[in-house]
Design a protein around this motif. Structure first.
Motif: not given
Length: 265
Positions: A13, A16-17, A59, A63, A155
């Motif tokens: 995560e 990805r962030q 989300q 995100y 995701t």
């Protein structure tokens, strides 16, 4: 095992962030994207979110680390209606979002065609697009400045900038193209100054006219206040004598008496 799995998930995560933050910065600085981010969704993305139990409204802001506006088009909604009960859940999700006006209100077209038309040639409204439609994704990647979302492995993923976007930015940096932000600033400056092709010519002509001497500068200067005016010229004594018809003569006692007027002969 559970703690190790959670740790790996957190690392994934975080990675990805960071990648999303880098991609968003690219679109901010090169294509003038600003919050709230407008995300254009179709039925395929909503169906994938429903299948993978992804809450889009919750989300997406997390995100993107910012405020978002989720939207769709009437064509995308109409397409889900025609596909029947299998996509009823996706239709319910899509109906919760804002419906943006498209040019196909009277005669709907497939969602992929509609979304492409909303982007035009250079995505002037700064839309993010969320879709699982592969042909649509291919068409969107040919347009510079279009961030793409898709769902993979339960995701939401923000795709890296397309080659068309990278080529556009390189051309701007080399001076071959003008960026959208520069185009807008140039247009706004022209509007403020009232500059067009004809207006520019008129302004040049006006400048040439102003080069002539100011007519006010040709007027005689006014006399300054407080400066005494020169005395009038006194008449000559001879003129005075001509005007007088009587001459005075001195008497024996020293007094002056007027001489008798001359008689005409």
């Amino acid at each position: 095992m559970t703690s190790m799995h959670n740790e790996l998930t957190l690392q994934h995560e975080d990675k990805r962030q960071k990648q999303a933050k880098k991609t968003i910065s690219f679109y901010k600085y090169n294509f003038s994207f600003r919050e709230p981010y407008q995300i254009l969704l179709d039925g395929t993305f909503c169906q994938a979110a429903l299948k993978n139990k992804i809450q889009i409204k919750e989300q997406m802001p997390k995100y993107l680390m910012g405020e978002v506006q989720l939207c769709t088009t009437s064509c995308a909604l109409k397409e889900l209606e025609t596909l029947g009960k299998e996509l009823y859940g996706a239709k319910i999700i899509l109906q919760r979002f804002q419906v943006r006006r498209c040019p196909h209100l009277k005669s709907p077209v497939p969602a992929s065609e509609c979304l492409l038309s909303m982007l035009e040639e250079n995505n002037p409204h700064h839309y993010f697009v969320a879709t699982q439609d592969h042909p649509l994704t291919t068409g969107l990647k040919a347009i510079p400045g279009v961030p793409l979302f898709y769902i993979i492995l339960n995701t939401i993923v923000l795709d890296k900038p397309s080659q068309a976007s990278l080529d556009h930015v390189q051309a701007v940096q080399l001076g071959e193209l003008v960026s959208p932000a520069q185009q807008r600033s140039i247009c706004s400056l022209k509007e403020e100054q009232g500059i067009g092709q004809k207006d520019g010519e008129q302004r040049k002509k006006r400048k040439r006219k102003q080069s002539n001497p100011n007519p006010l500068s040709c007027l005689k200067k006014k006399k300054k206040k407080g400066v005494p005016t020169p005395p009038l010229k006194k008449p000559e004594e001879g003129a005075k004598r001509k005007r007088s018809r009587h001459k005075k003569r001195r008497t024996e006692g020293g007094d002056m008496e007027a001489a008798p007027a001359a008689t005409s002969t």
